[in-house]
Design an enzyme around this catalytic site. Structure first.
Site, PDB file in Angstrom:
ATOM      1  N   HIS A 102       0.845  -1.194   0.000  1.00 50.78           N
ATOM      2  CA  HIS A 102       0.000   0.000   0.000  1.00 50.78           C
ATOM      3  C   HIS A 102       0.878   1.241   0.000  1.00 50.78           C
ATOM      4  CE1 HIS A 102       0.857  -1.033   4.193  1.00 50.78           C
ATOM      5  NE2 HIS A 102       0.662   0.239   4.512  1.00 50.78           N
ATOM      6  N   HIS A 104       1.190   5.176   1.166  1.00 49.21           N
ATOM      7  CA  HIS A 104       0.718   6.248   2.052  1.00 49.21           C
ATOM      8  C   HIS A 104       0.798   7.572   1.301  1.00 49.21           C
ATOM      9  CE1 HIS A 104       0.970   4.004   5.957  1.00 49.21           C
ATOM     10  NE2 HIS A 104       1.776   3.250   5.213  1.00 49.21           N
TER      11      HIS A 104
END
Length: 139
Positions: A102, A104
């Site tokens: 993922h 940020h």
């Protein structure tokens, strides 16, 4: 195959709680539940990939495109955002704690308390060139 304990897999399937900001066939953007600053977002591929090694290159490129779009949205929003950091931890030594890759997207402003620190050094040019060659040989 998704890991049994993958909290992001639960979010992708709708079995986990999330404050969604964006969704398409391939990606999801949600608010981080432990934000560095207000507006801290996570860009998550829907296909389970632990790290970059098993993330399709097109999906990775899509994550960065969406991150770019979200950074602009943060700057246009009413949230405090004078700058943006992107952060992706790939592997435990890099600080990865959730085993679903993922990105940020973190809104920044002076005095927000977030710091990235390191022992910055300037190696000899020969060392830099040798590292470049080692990478260039396998690109």
């Amino acid at each position: 195959m998704a890991d049994q304990d993958c909290v992001f897999c639960d979010i992708v399937t709708g079995d986990g709680a999330a404050s969604k900001v964006y969704e398409d066939e391939e990606l999801l953007a949600v608010m981080d539940i432990r934000p560095v600053t207000t507006g801290h977002l996570l860009v998550i591929p829907k296909r389970h990939s632990i790290g970059l090694a098993d993330l399709p290159e097109d999906t990775g490129a899509g994550m960065w495109r969406l991150g770019h779009r979200l950074a602009g949205a943060l700057r246009r929003s009413t949230l405090r955002c004078d700058g943006v950091n992107f952060f992706l931890a790939d592997g435990e030594p890099a600080g990865q704690e959730v085993w679903h890759v993922h990105l940020h997207v973190i809104p920044r402003f002076a005095g927000d308390g977030f710091r990235i620190s390191a022992d910055w050094r300037t190696p000899p040019r020969a060392d830099i060139d040798a590292a470049a060659e080692a990478i260039r040989d396998v690109v």
